[in-house]
Design a protein around this motif. Structure first.
Motif, PDB file in Angstrom:
ATOM      1  N   VAL A   1      33.161  -3.670 -53.953  1.00 44.18           N
ATOM      2  CA  VAL A   1      33.853  -2.441 -53.575  1.00 44.18           C
ATOM      3  C   VAL A   1      34.123  -1.646 -54.847  1.00 44.18           C
ATOM      4  CG1 VAL A   1      35.904  -1.416 -52.530  1.00 44.18           C
ATOM      5  CG2 VAL A   1      34.940  -3.515 -51.577  1.00 44.18           C
TER       6      VAL A   1
ATOM      7  N   LEU B   1      37.251   4.332 -44.128  1.00 45.80           N
ATOM      8  CA  LEU B   1      37.231   2.869 -44.230  1.00 45.80           C
ATOM      9  C   LEU B   1      38.235   2.267 -43.258  1.00 45.80           C
ATOM     10  CD1 LEU B   1      36.496   0.154 -45.491  1.00 45.80           C
ATOM     11  CD2 LEU B   1      38.135   0.649 -47.332  1.00 45.80           C
TER      12      LEU B   1
ATOM     13  N   CYS C   1      35.929  -9.597 -51.894  1.00 44.44           N
ATOM     14  CA  CYS C   1      34.966  -8.695 -52.531  1.00 44.44           C
ATOM     15  C   CYS C   1      35.312  -8.493 -54.003  1.00 44.44           C
ATOM     16  CB  CYS C   1      34.974  -7.336 -51.830  1.00 44.44           C
ATOM     17  SG  CYS C   1      34.618  -7.407 -50.067  1.00 44.44           S
TER      18      CYS C   1
ATOM     19  N   VAL D   1      30.024  -7.277 -47.109  1.00 42.93           N
ATOM     20  CA  VAL D   1      30.312  -6.507 -48.328  1.00 42.93           C
ATOM     21  C   VAL D   1      30.658  -7.460 -49.466  1.00 42.93           C
ATOM     22  CG1 VAL D   1      31.905  -4.865 -49.400  1.00 42.93           C
ATOM     23  CG2 VAL D   1      31.061  -4.459 -47.077  1.00 42.93           C
TER      24      VAL D   1
ATOM     25  N   LEU E   1      41.832  -2.658 -48.105  1.00 43.70           N
ATOM     26  CA  LEU E   1      41.029  -3.576 -48.913  1.00 43.70           C
ATOM     27  C   LEU E   1      41.375  -5.029 -48.598  1.00 43.70           C
ATOM     28  CD1 LEU E   1      41.005  -1.760 -52.378  1.00 43.70           C
ATOM     29  CD2 LEU E   1      39.212  -1.800 -50.643  1.00 43.70           C
TER      30      LEU E   1
ATOM     31  N   ARG F   1      36.024  -6.127 -56.853  1.00 45.40           N
ATOM     32  CA  ARG F   1      36.532  -4.760 -56.882  1.00 45.40           C
ATOM     33  C   ARG F   1      36.310  -4.151 -58.268  1.00 45.40           C
ATOM     34  NH1 ARG F   1      42.407  -5.569 -53.828  1.00 45.40           N
ATOM     35  NH2 ARG F   1      41.600  -6.738 -52.014  1.00 45.40           N
TER      36      ARG F   1
ATOM     37  N   LEU G   1      30.196  -1.135 -51.134  1.00 44.00           N
ATOM     38  CA  LEU G   1      31.062  -0.136 -50.515  1.00 44.00           C
ATOM     39  C   LEU G   1      31.668   0.716 -51.623  1.00 44.00           C
ATOM     40  CD1 LEU G   1      32.274   0.731 -47.734  1.00 44.00           C
ATOM     41  CD2 LEU G   1      34.226  -0.741 -48.286  1.00 44.00           C
ATOM     42  N   TYR G   2      31.403   2.009 -51.563  1.00 45.69           N
ATOM     43  CA  TYR G   2      31.949   2.946 -52.543  1.00 45.69           C
ATOM     44  C   TYR G   2      33.003   3.790 -51.838  1.00 45.69           C
ATOM     45  CZ  TYR G   2      32.190   7.130 -55.510  1.00 45.69           C
ATOM     46  OH  TYR G   2      32.614   8.187 -56.264  1.00 45.69           O
ATOM     47  N   VAL G   3      34.230   3.770 -52.356  1.00 47.86           N
ATOM     48  CA  VAL G   3      35.344   4.497 -51.745  1.00 47.86           C
ATOM     49  C   VAL G   3      35.704   5.671 -52.646  1.00 47.86           C
ATOM     50  CG1 VAL G   3      37.693   4.364 -50.867  1.00 47.86           C
ATOM     51  CG2 VAL G   3      36.191   2.362 -50.709  1.00 47.86           C
TER      52      VAL G   3
END
Length: 664
Positions: free
Chosen positions: A172, A154, A204, A169, A193, A206, A85-87
């Motif tokens: 992140v 998200l 996840c 996931v 998150l 991070r 997951l790319y934020v």
């Protein structure tokens, strides 16, 4: 099973196809990449702080991509759902990352085929506010391996049925983490998150990325919450070529002719003179009291001497006005007649649409890029600049963060950047690749602005980035996320939710009494009868320690996503079949407009055909002079540290300025 050689360098951590592709494409890793891969391989939360062009985005992605590729070789592996997951804080940055990911994915697949191993079919998807509903449904039906999204999207996914696609996931990546860490938007993301970690079998990993994070400890605390974070911040070897260029020889005598369009002059005193916008004053340098004709000529000359230029401004209105003037100057140089109709040129948008069509040119000299231009037009502008078919883009902060705009030769900043960190981000768009020099020119618009530009340039060269601090206990964010979590879970365990909230950095000091008071408010237990008309949103069963969402809470949660305030903007759409979104206008601008009016937006002129309760329908008005729009609250704020630096510099030079002696 995957086999690795004995680790003698960072690349030895990867499989053969990934290692071969990277070595063929880039050669050796940068220090940021080497150190980041070692930390990420140890399963630690990792903050990577490195200058623009250091390869930190690929450093974050490559390890996770390599693991996905290895899992693709195992037929028994469960690949259902999103793994990476790319934020991104910007929708435009999310699209840019998706585009740039295709290169390593295709390269690794080709290298795998040459090595005789199956090609990994890694899929990528983008979900943001610009994603059509049909595409969002497709992402739920067939989740991509890598999902690129924004903090708000998200949150919406975690609050809807789409959260089921996020249960797998593992990694992140939070890009440009400094832009959210010290804001309520960041507090909102921090709780999202933690909600994500409640969904997954294990927390996840991070990874945070930034070029201008300071202090590192505070940003790392925001990233990890209650978990430890490894910070990677190799010594920066980024090279900068910065110039503060005054457009006139003497800013106290704007009527005096400048020595050349690219010359620099001295400034001697305070603000206030010649600060009107582009196009105001006289038609050429040396003939009036406005500095803008000189600035326009200087910027046009700089663009002419480079293949690709980004010009940054601090507001959307200035962006539109300067773009219009640059196009008019270019048309005049080519002998194309420019129609200057009333109102005065200062209020007009570009009139060069028809001129370019008549002259056989398929593109304009400059185009405007800002948040009120539609995503389709922004994407087209970015593609043209990267392809080399567009010489100049005039932009606001919409191009500030991380977007790879290709081989940009020069960045020109009209006015002082809003901060040292902002200046580094914007000038860093030039020379964005590893080892390149970032070249920038700061152009002050008045004498006080010259002082601000000098302080900014000095701070940029010294790396004096402004510090940030994580927002503490924003209870409005807590209330919103609590309603959303209860609506998504059906029944939310209060103790478990309190523990999750406390793990996030913005709420580590949240007391149980304040938490309970927030739940009381959401459950309808108000301090007086004055609040009785407010509807409770949850049911708090104190005996069982659970929260249950009331009817309508889920809809409220998904229609009130994020903490960005509603600016009352009206969407602008073309009229008729195949209507497209052009951009947006401030509601006061719309209130003052009438059907038949022509305005400029995105370097094009539009005629208003209809005004509804929430949008403006327009038709093209190519070649017509259009009134320039305005947006309230458009200017950036100034960090306290930047203001203090300006004050210190002013005190230092004031004695020498008063005596006429040279400064130290």
């Amino acid at each position: 099973m995957r086999h690795y050689r004995t680790v003698t360098s960072a690349l030895d951590l990867f499989s053969v196809p990934t290692r071969d592709w990277f070595a063929e494409t880039f050669g050796t890793p940068t220090p940021a990449q080497e150190q980041a891969w070692a930390a990420i391989a140890s399963e630690a939360h990792t903050l990577v702080v490195a200058p623009t062009g250091s390869g930190k985005t690929l450093a974050a992605f490559l390890w996770a991509i390599d693991r996905l590729a290895g899992r693709a070789h195992d037929a028994a592996a469960d690949r259902a759902g999103t793994r990476i997951l790319y934020v991104s804080p910007l929708k435009a940055l999310a699209v840019d990352i998706e585009r740039n990911l295709r290169r390593p994915l295709a390269g690794i697949a080709d290298a795998a085929a040459r090595a005789g191993t199956p090609r990994p079919g890694i899929t990528v998807g983008v979900r943001s506010g610009d994603t059509p509903q049909s595409r969002r449904r497709a992402l739920v039906r067939t989740p991509p391996d890598i999902l690129i999204t924004t903090p708000e999207s998200l949150y919406l996914m975690l609050t809807s049925s789409a959260r089921g696609t996020l249960t797998g996931v593992e990694t992140v990546i939070v890009d440009e983490i400094h832009s959210v860490a010290g804001t309520k938007r960041g507090a909102h993301l921090a709780l999202s998150l933690e909600r994500l970690d409640l969904l997954t079998p294990r927390p996840c990993r991070r990874i945070g990325l930034s070029a201008t994070a300071r202090p590192h400890e505070e940003v790392a605390r925001f990233l990890g919450g209650g978990a430890p974070v490894t910070t990677i911040a190799p010594a920066a070897d980024k090279r900068w070529d910065l110039t503060v260029r005054v457009p006139v020889d003497d800013m106290t005598d704007l009527a005096a002719p400048a020595s050349s369009p690219t010359g620099a002059g001295e400034s001697t005193s305070g603000p206030g003179e010649g600060t009107s916008g582009p196009g105001e004053g006289t038609s050429g340098p040396g003939e009036g009291t406005s500095i803008w004709p000189h600035i326009e000529q200087l910027v046009a000359a700089l663009v002419d001497h480079h293949r690709s230029t980004i010009v940054f401004c601090n507001s959307r209105r200035l962006t539109e006005r300067l773009t219009a003037r640059l196009n008019e100057l270019d048309a005049e140089r080519r002998g194309v007649e420019v129609d200057r109709q009333a109102p005065p040129p200062a209020l007009l948008g570009s009139t060069s649409d028809a001129a370019f069509a008549a002259d056989g040119h398929g593109a304009q000299f400059a185009r405007a890029h800002h948040g009120s231009v539609s995503k389709e037009r922004r994407a087209a502008i970015e593609a043209d600049l990267k392809a080399g078919t567009l010489r100049c883009v005039v932009a606001t902060s919409s191009l500030e963060l991380g977007i790879d705009m290709g081989a940009v030769d020069l960045v020109v900043h009209v006015e002082s950047p809003p901060s040292v960190a902002g200046g580094l981000q914007r000038i860093g768009r030039a020379g964005h690749h590893v080892g390149d020099v970032s070249r920038g020119v700061l152009v002050p618009k008045h004498r006080a602005d010259l002082l601000h530009c000098a302080v900014t340039a000095d701070g940029m060269l010294a790396g004096a980035i402004e510090s940030l601090s994580v927002v503490s206990n924003p209870l409005d964010v807590l209330a919103q996320q609590t309603i959303a979590a209860a609506a998504a879970a059906g029944t939310l365990d209060v103790a478990e939710w309190f523990a999750a909230v406390r793990r996030s950095a913005p709420f580590t000091t949240l007391s149980r009494s304040v938490f309970d008071a927030t739940l009381d408010m959401l459950a309808g237990r108000y301090p007086s009868d004055e609040f009785a008309e407010l509807r409770p949103r949850v049911v708090w069963d104190r005996d069982s320690g659970t929260l249950t969402a009331r009817p309508g809470a889920a809809r409220l949660a998904v229609t009130s996503g994020g903490t960005i305030p509603d600016r009352g903007a009206f969407a602008v759409h073309t009229l008729g079949e195949g209507a497209t979104r052009v951009g947006e206008l401030d509601e006061e601008m719309v209130y003052e407009s009438r059907v038949g009016d022509v305005f400029a937006l995105g370097t094009s002129s539009w005629r208003i055909a209809e005004i509804t309760h929430d949008r403006v329908l327009v038709t093209p008005a190519a070649g017509r002079a259009g009134r320039l729009p305005f947006w309230h609250g458009d200017g950036p704020g100034r960090p306290a540290e930047f203001g203090a630096a300006i004050g210190a510099f002013t005190r230092a030079v004031a004695p020498s300025a008063a005596t006429g002696a040279p400064g130290d």
